[in-house]
Scaffold this motif. Structure first.
Motif, PDB file in Angstrom:
ATOM      1  N   ALA A  62     -34.133   8.876  83.298  1.00  0.00           N
ATOM      2  CA  ALA A  62     -33.191   8.309  82.198  1.00  0.00           C
ATOM      3  C   ALA A  62     -31.764   8.097  82.779  1.00  0.00           C
ATOM      4  N   GLU A  63     -31.265   9.087  83.477  1.00  0.00           N
ATOM      5  CA  GLU A  63     -30.187   8.968  84.243  1.00  0.00           C
ATOM      6  C   GLU A  63     -29.777   7.749  85.250  1.00  0.00           C
ATOM      7  N   GLY A  64     -30.909   7.667  85.939  1.00  0.00           N
ATOM      8  CA  GLY A  64     -30.999   6.879  87.016  1.00  0.00           C
ATOM      9  C   GLY A  64     -31.032   5.233  86.509  1.00  0.00           C
ATOM     10  N   LEU A  65     -31.569   5.214  85.465  1.00  0.00           N
ATOM     11  CA  LEU A  65     -31.891   3.809  84.862  1.00  0.00           C
ATOM     12  C   LEU A  65     -30.336   3.400  84.341  1.00  0.00           C
ATOM     13  N   ALA A  66     -29.755   4.372  83.908  1.00  0.00           N
ATOM     14  CA  ALA A  66     -28.162   3.899  83.324  1.00  0.00           C
ATOM     15  C   ALA A  66     -27.501   3.683  84.677  1.00  0.00           C
ATOM     16  N   LEU A  67     -27.571   3.995  85.614  1.00  0.00           N
ATOM     17  CA  LEU A  67     -26.747   3.796  86.773  1.00  0.00           C
ATOM     18  C   LEU A  67     -27.182   2.486  87.598  1.00  0.00           C
ATOM     19  N   GLY A  88     -36.309   5.310 101.667  1.00  0.00           N
ATOM     20  CA  GLY A  88     -36.238   6.438 102.522  1.00  0.00           C
ATOM     21  C   GLY A  88     -37.687   6.806 102.898  1.00  0.00           C
ATOM     22  N   PHE A  89     -38.824   5.848 102.749  1.00  0.00           N
ATOM     23  CA  PHE A  89     -39.945   6.101 102.949  1.00  0.00           C
ATOM     24  C   PHE A  89     -40.503   5.720 104.478  1.00  0.00           C
ATOM     25  N   ASP A  90     -41.368   6.782 105.063  1.00  0.00           N
ATOM     26  CA  ASP A  90     -41.877   6.531 106.354  1.00  0.00           C
ATOM     27  C   ASP A  90     -42.771   5.371 106.326  1.00  0.00           C
ATOM     28  N   TRP A  91     -42.454   4.326 107.037  1.00  0.00           N
ATOM     29  CA  TRP A  91     -43.306   3.110 107.013  1.00  0.00           C
ATOM     30  C   TRP A  91     -44.648   3.463 107.615  1.00  0.00           C
ATOM     31  N   ASN A  92     -44.937   4.656 108.577  1.00  0.00           N
ATOM     32  CA  ASN A  92     -46.036   4.681 109.214  1.00  0.00           C
ATOM     33  C   ASN A  92     -46.927   5.881 108.481  1.00  0.00           C
ATOM     34  N   GLY A  93     -46.418   5.962 107.125  1.00  0.00           N
ATOM     35  CA  GLY A  93     -47.200   6.975 106.018  1.00  0.00           C
ATOM     36  C   GLY A  93     -48.040   6.154 104.979  1.00  0.00           C
ATOM     37  N   PHE A 126     -41.252   3.414  91.325  1.00  0.00           N
ATOM     38  CA  PHE A 126     -40.337   3.171  89.924  1.00  0.00           C
ATOM     39  C   PHE A 126     -39.437   4.099  90.222  1.00  0.00           C
ATOM     40  N   ALA A 127     -40.108   5.447  90.097  1.00  0.00           N
ATOM     41  CA  ALA A 127     -39.081   6.772  89.935  1.00  0.00           C
ATOM     42  C   ALA A 127     -38.160   6.801  91.197  1.00  0.00           C
ATOM     43  N   LYS A 128     -38.476   6.516  92.395  1.00  0.00           N
ATOM     44  CA  LYS A 128     -37.634   6.512  93.392  1.00  0.00           C
ATOM     45  C   LYS A 128     -36.445   5.420  93.218  1.00  0.00           C
ATOM     46  N   LEU A 129     -36.698   4.416  92.591  1.00  0.00           N
ATOM     47  CA  LEU A 129     -35.586   3.372  92.392  1.00  0.00           C
ATOM     48  C   LEU A 129     -34.677   3.879  91.392  1.00  0.00           C
ATOM     49  N   GLY A 132     -38.948  13.968  94.173  1.00  0.00           N
ATOM     50  CA  GLY A 132     -39.711  14.641  94.041  1.00  0.00           C
ATOM     51  C   GLY A 132     -41.192  14.301  93.725  1.00  0.00           C
ATOM     52  N   PRO A 133     -42.074  15.161  93.625  1.00  0.00           N
ATOM     53  CA  PRO A 133     -43.471  14.563  93.593  1.00  0.00           C
ATOM     54  C   PRO A 133     -43.625  13.833  92.376  1.00  0.00           C
ATOM     55  N   ILE A 134     -44.701  13.132  92.383  1.00  0.00           N
ATOM     56  CA  ILE A 134     -45.486  12.688  91.187  1.00  0.00           C
ATOM     57  C   ILE A 134     -46.916  12.684  91.342  1.00  0.00           C
ATOM     58  N   SER A 135     -47.512  12.132  92.335  1.00  0.00           N
ATOM     59  CA  SER A 135     -49.060  12.461  92.664  1.00  0.00           C
ATOM     60  C   SER A 135     -49.117  13.251  93.599  1.00  0.00           C
ATOM     61  N   ASP A 136     -50.725  13.865  93.531  1.00  0.00           N
ATOM     62  CA  ASP A 136     -51.036  14.638  94.847  1.00  0.00           C
ATOM     63  C   ASP A 136     -51.185  13.670  95.785  1.00  0.00           C
ATOM     64  N   GLU A 137     -51.548  14.470  97.059  1.00  0.00           N
ATOM     65  CA  GLU A 137     -51.938  13.584  98.245  1.00  0.00           C
ATOM     66  C   GLU A 137     -52.950  12.533  98.495  1.00  0.00           C
TER      67      GLU A 137
END
Length: 444
Positions: A290-295, A360-365, A412-415, A420-425
């Motif tokens: 919510a706070e991220g969307l506002a920004l 901030g994602f590792d492209w090789n991941g 979406f959450a990162k944007l 933090g985590p959302i899904s497992d590995e």
């Protein structure tokens, strides 16, 4: 919400039997007021007013809406052809509508009676208790309430305790885990599940603090975040907001039976690991989004919500597997364009690598795995070669659908600034039973 509004409007509306008489219905158009009795009903997402009066002779609709003379039935309405109406439902509860258009362009007649039908999406009601701003100019208090019809609460962390007193048994207690609470620095909120509805309540912590988080615009972001984390469109059936500086607003819309998507970032399995860890990022996913969307810039925020609306439609509609995959992959491409801040310049490869770096994602991941997975499910259909492909194999669907869906949720959450985590590995945050249900498989 007061009991009168629930019994008069909400309950019959949700049961599909809304029918109210408006004895002194008023149409305000072209500087004139037309008074006539009317009947209010609802169909789909619209409210319909059938207005009865002999004034409505041939061409009455055109005159009321300032349409002028026309010889054909085809016509495009503009904002200049919208009028306002008002009245008292069943003669007792005042309402207004300022978005009224013709429900059709003709009139209906029965012996001795002429009528027209008008359509509106919103019934505006006086706000309870407060409608005007507070007399306390130092107060920045706000409180809000929105009701969503249909979805279920996914991850409760609180509940309701009910006490009954019996003359023989004395006090009896019952409790249910039906509430999720969350908070920001200056505000707090709760989602409460009640009889097929989700009630979102929000309020300020300290009325002396002047914060943009006490605005109606921010409450919209809270609703959007709740829709994202719980997998439904944030379209309230009932809406109320009051701010000490601006006053209050309250309305009702015919948003019924909201469908819930398989893509629900608040996964029950992961939630059990953090339910007692209030400092955990996952525990605070909703307020952070919510706070991220506002920004975010307004343009980016609107694009994000449009993509989310389409993704929610994927698992709630009756689309072929190939079409679901195409929409999901296209939505992912859209997210990465927003992240990369690239409109039409650059190929898809450049967009994804640029976005991955900015996020901030590792492209090789895992992000490269998702990128390489896309062509398997979108290219043939997207480029008009549907005859080259058959429906997605069930094994591929069950393996790749959760991966793509959870990738969307993560990005979406990162944007929105969530860390933090959302899904497992294994990207398995989509409950398998829900996925099977969406495929028409009722196996337990």
């Amino acid at each position: 919400m007061d009991d009168k509004i629930r019994e008069l409007i909400i309950k019959p509306l949700s049961q599909g039997r809304l029918k109210l008489i408006i004895p002194n219905f008023e149409i305000i158009a072209n500087g004139k007021t037309i008074k006539a009795p009317a009947e209010l009903t609802a169909k789909g997402s619209n409210f319909t007013f059938q207005v009865f009066d002999n004034y409505f002779s041939h061409g009455a609709v055109d005159k009321i809406f300032g349409l002028g003379e026309r010889t054909s039935g085809a016509l495009i309405l503009t904002k200049d052809n919208v009028v306002s109406v008002r009245g008292y439902l069943n003669g007792s509860t005042y309402f207004e509508c300022d978005d009224v258009t013709p429900a059709n362009f003709g009139q209906t007649t029965t012996p001795g009676i002429n009528s027209i039908k008008l359509s509106s999406r919103t019934l505006q009601l006086p706000a309870p208790n407060y409608i005007e701003p507070s007399e306390d100019k130092e107060s920045f208090e706000f409180h809000a309430h929105a009701i969503f019809h249909g979805p279920k609460l996914q991850v409760p962390n609180s509940g309701t305790k009910t006490t009954k007193r019996n003359d023989f048994l004395n006090e009896l207690y019952s409790s249910s885990m039906d509430t999720q609470t969350f908070e920001g620095d200056t505000w707090e909120a709760a989602i409460i599940e009640q009889k097929g509805e989700l009630h979102l309540h929000a309020r300020s912590k300290d009325k002396s603090i002047n914060s943009p988080e006490h605005s109606e615009a921010f409450f919209q972001n809270v609703m959007n975040a709740v829709g994202f984390t719980n997998g439904f469109k944030p379209w309230p059936l009932y809406y109320y907001f009051w701010n000490a500086q601006t006053g209050g607003t309250r309305w009702i819309r015919s948003h019924l039976k909201l469908k819930q998507s398989n893509f629900r970032p608040q996964n029950k399995r992961l939630w059990l690991n953090v339910i007692n860890e209030k400092d955990s990022p996952l525990y605070n996913l909703t307020p952070r989004v919510a706070e991220g969307l506002a920004l975010l810039p307004e343009k980016s925020r609107k694009r994000l919500m449009f993509l989310l609306w389409n993704v929610n439609e994927i698992s709630t509609g009756q689309l072929p597997d190939s079409t679901q995959m195409l929409m999901l992959c296209s939505a992912l491409d859209g997210l990465m364009r927003i992240a990369a801040e690239m409109e039409d310049d650059g190929g898809t490869d450049k967009v994804w690598k640029t976005a991955s770096k900015k996020l901030g994602f590792d492209w090789n991941g895992w992000i490269q795995e998702i990128y390489n997975l896309r062509p398997e499910h979108r290219n043939e259909l997207a480029h008009g070669r549907l005859w080259h492909m058959q429906e997605v194999e069930s094994t591929a669907y069950f393996n790749d659908y959760p991966k793509l869906g959870n990738a969307f949720s993560i990005i979406f959450a990162k944007l929105c600034g969530y860390e933090g985590p959302i899904s497992d590995e294994n990207y398995q945050a989509i409950e398998m039973k829900d996925l099977m249900k969406s495929r028409g498989i009722n196996k337990e």
